[in-house]
Design a protein around this motif. Structure first.
Motif, PDB file in Angstrom:
ATOM      1  N   TRP A 245       0.728  -1.394   0.140  1.00  0.00           N
ATOM      2  CA  TRP A 245      -0.001  -0.067   0.091  1.00  0.00           C
ATOM      3  C   TRP A 245       0.745   1.168  -0.202  1.00  0.00           C
ATOM      4  O   TRP A 245       0.391   2.363  -0.052  1.00  0.00           O
TER       5      TRP A 245
ATOM      6  N   LEU B 115      -6.216   0.926  -3.508  1.00  0.00           N
ATOM      7  CA  LEU B 115      -5.676  -0.017  -2.555  1.00  0.00           C
ATOM      8  C   LEU B 115      -6.609  -0.864  -1.852  1.00  0.00           C
ATOM      9  O   LEU B 115      -7.814  -0.620  -1.499  1.00  0.00           O
TER      10      LEU B 115
ATOM     11  N   CYS C  35      -2.313  -3.560  -4.334  1.00  0.00           N
ATOM     12  CA  CYS C  35      -2.476  -2.323  -5.104  1.00  0.00           C
ATOM     13  C   CYS C  35      -2.663  -2.520  -6.472  1.00  0.00           C
ATOM     14  O   CYS C  35      -2.338  -3.226  -7.232  1.00  0.00           O
TER      15      CYS C  35
END
Length: 272
Positions: free
Chosen positions: A14, A104, A82
């Motif tokens: 992330w 995300l 991601c």
DNA sequence: TCTCGTGTTTCTTG
DNA sequence: TCAAGAAACACGAG
């Protein structure tokens, strides 16, 4: 799946979105992962704000945001990913934070994971009050000895899994530690010699440090798709999963048994 | 159809 | 009140 090093591995996925403005939060509020979370409050607070910092402690992760704390535990099958900006959430993608450039994603098909949100600048109790990591200076030899004595009637394998004392250690890491210390997993925690206890203490710290370094992708510009590939063949980790695997030290077939309620893998003769 | 599972919480028993 | 073990949670894989 996720233990100490793997949690760091997923948390880092992330990183690309940290410091990017969140435009939209999509989630499945009825799912069990939100059992301790006011999802309306989470959506309101995170929309139009930024994640400022990614933090990992044991199996817990937290993202400090502009106006609150987002806590994530991956449970048994949780993963962070991601994805591109236009990503359409799949069935088990229970929370997605969209920025102008990416999505995300938190996925968890078995729903043992947990999402928490705490409004405000001050860290919540669930983040601030955590036991010291085995790699911390506060995790002393004396502390280790006290834990083993207090839990002396339980198999050592079961004791190593207690998150209140060994945050981040999970099933495979406990097996890895005991294999390196050459201690049988069914030995009672209170019946180790002072010398053996010292060796175990060192291996607990060593495996935790190695897992963070290797699986956290230290020194790599980019994380590979799979954290397993980051672990060398010399670890028990690479051999413990399937029936019929062999000990990397002795070449003897590994034993698999249920100890402390969990599938445990160990090397006969090598561990005593 | 049935068993298993890389985690944690809650219940039960001692 | 504490420690230890088992059950429960949810669902896909083999």
């Amino acid at each position: 799946m996720p233990e100490l090093g793997e949690v760091l591995f997923f948390a880092k996925r992330w990183d690309a979105g940290v410091r990017e403005r969140i435009q939209h939060v999509a989630l499945h509020p009825e799912k069990r992962i939100f059992r301790e979370c006011d999802t309306t409050e989470l959506q309101r607070a995170l929309t139009d704000s930024k994640l400022r910092e990614r933090l990992v402690h044991g199996k817990q992760m937290a993202f400090r945001a502009d106006n609150g704390w987002l806590g994530i535990h991956l449970g048994m099958t949780g993963k962070l990913r991601c994805e591109p900006r236009k990503y359409e959430p799949a069935k088990h993608d229970h929370m997605v934070l969209y920025t102008a450039r990416r999505a995300l994603v938190f996925e968890d098909f078995r729903l043992f994971g947990r999402v928490r949100f705490h409004p405000g600048q001050e860290p919540p109790e669930w983040w601030a009050k955590q036991p010291p990591m085995p790699t911390d200076a506060a995790f002393t030899r004396e502390r280790f000895s006290d834990i083993l004595q207090r839990r002396g009637k339980a198999p050592i394998k079961a004791v190593l899994l207690l998150q209140a004392y060994f945050p981040g250690i999970g099933n495979w890491m406990a097996d890895e530690v005991l294999w390196r210390a050459r201690i049988r997993p069914d030995r009672l925690a209170g019946e180790l010699s002072r010398r053996k206890e010292g060796e175990l203490y060192a291996k607990v710290r060593e495996v935790c440090a190695d897992a963070m370094r290797l699986m956290g992708g230290e020194g790599l510009d980019e994380l590979p798709g799979n954290h397993n590939d980051l672990v060398p063949e010399s670890w028990l980790f690479r051999h413990r999963w399937r029936e019929g695997g062999t000990c990397p030290e002795t070449g003897v077939q590994l034993r698999r048994e249920k100890i402390g309620g969990r599938t445990t893998c160990w090397s006969p003769k090598w561990q005593r």
